[in-house]
Write a protein that holds these residues in place. Sequence first.
Motif, PDB file in Angstrom:
ATOM      1  N   LYS A 135       0.829  -1.205   0.000  1.00 53.31           N
ATOM      2  CA  LYS A 135       0.000   0.000   0.000  1.00 53.31           C
ATOM      3  C   LYS A 135       0.865   1.257   0.000  1.00 53.31           C
ATOM      4  N   ILE A 136       1.937   1.231   0.767  1.00 53.69           N
ATOM      5  CA  ILE A 136       2.840   2.393   0.803  1.00 53.69           C
ATOM      6  C   ILE A 136       3.495   2.616  -0.560  1.00 53.69           C
ATOM      7  N   SER A 137       3.919   1.543  -1.196  1.00 56.50           N
ATOM      8  CA  SER A 137       4.543   1.675  -2.512  1.00 56.50           C
ATOM      9  C   SER A 137       3.535   2.180  -3.549  1.00 56.50           C
ATOM     10  N   GLN A 138       2.279   1.778  -3.419  1.00 57.93           N
ATOM     11  CA  GLN A 138       1.253   2.268  -4.332  1.00 57.93           C
ATOM     12  C   GLN A 138       1.033   3.775  -4.147  1.00 57.93           C
ATOM     13  N   ARG A 139       0.989   4.221  -2.900  1.00 61.76           N
ATOM     14  CA  ARG A 139       0.811   5.652  -2.644  1.00 61.76           C
ATOM     15  C   ARG A 139       2.003   6.444  -3.177  1.00 61.76           C
ATOM     16  N   SER A 140       3.204   5.886  -2.995  1.00 60.21           N
ATOM     17  CA  SER A 140       4.403   6.565  -3.516  1.00 60.21           C
ATOM     18  C   SER A 140       4.356   6.638  -5.040  1.00 60.21           C
ATOM     19  N   PHE A 141       3.858   5.585  -5.677  1.00 60.74           N
ATOM     20  CA  PHE A 141       3.746   5.580  -7.137  1.00 60.74           C
ATOM     21  C   PHE A 141       2.724   6.620  -7.608  1.00 60.74           C
ATOM     22  N   ASN A 142       1.601   6.700  -6.902  1.00 58.40           N
ATOM     23  CA  ASN A 142       0.585   7.705  -7.256  1.00 58.40           C
ATOM     24  C   ASN A 142       1.127   9.114  -7.075  1.00 58.40           C
ATOM     25  N   ASN A 143       1.877   9.336  -6.001  1.00 54.64           N
ATOM     26  CA  ASN A 143       2.471  10.657  -5.784  1.00 54.64           C
ATOM     27  C   ASN A 143       3.497  10.988  -6.864  1.00 54.64           C
ATOM     28  N   ALA A 144       4.252   9.959  -7.308  1.00 55.84           N
ATOM     29  CA  ALA A 144       5.236  10.188  -8.368  1.00 55.84           C
ATOM     30  C   ALA A 144       4.542  10.552  -9.689  1.00 55.84           C
ATOM     31  N   GLN A 145       3.387   9.949  -9.938  1.00 56.09           N
ATOM     32  CA  GLN A 145       2.623  10.288 -11.139  1.00 56.09           C
ATOM     33  C   GLN A 145       2.142  11.742 -11.095  1.00 56.09           C
TER      34      GLN A 145
END
Length: 203
Positions: free
Chosen positions: A32-42
């Motif tokens: 979940k943390i990696s998904q949030r980081s990916f969304n923030n990077a987008q």
Amino acid sequence: IDDLNLRKTVQTTIINIANAYYAVAAAEQSYKISQRSFNNAQKELAKRQAKLAAGQIPATDVTQAQIDLITQQQSVESSNQALSTAKADFLNTLGLPPETNFSVEDHVDTEPPSSDLSASLKLALKNNIDLKIQALQSEQDARNIKKSQDSRLWQLNLVLNSSHSHSDTDYSDPDSQDTSQLSSNSSVSLNLSVPLNPVTLDQ
């Protein structure tokens, strides 16, 4: 000892299941943390592209945001693989098919540990099956040593033997006299047993 070994097996199985479950929970949180980081990077990449179009930042900033997005995407894939592995290990520990679906609770109610150190130590010793097994094994070893020591001691035994015999007259002849006889034999003996490897005087 067999009963304690059985309890230890049950205890170990429960611990393995709990550890496998918490591993799934940790892997899911990481995913979940990696998904949030990916969304923030987008989102960051989109912002920088807009600023680049407005002439506010150089193109290198957009390139860096693209690199960050690729890194976060790889992190998502890696954490997703770790989550799949943790779930498979958990189901394998339970003996369930790999395709079994289950969910992980984010919050697990647990009883707070006792702040009394003495009580905690007593509880730990009570539930320490390994310690109980070692204690029983130590007692058995002590009995075996005592038995071995006793078998190496000199033994002196007093033996009393007594035998009695009685002979009767043949009464088939009516003119014969009674010649019944009673005899007894007694004997006393001392038997000394000396082991082949006797203990020394110091022992």
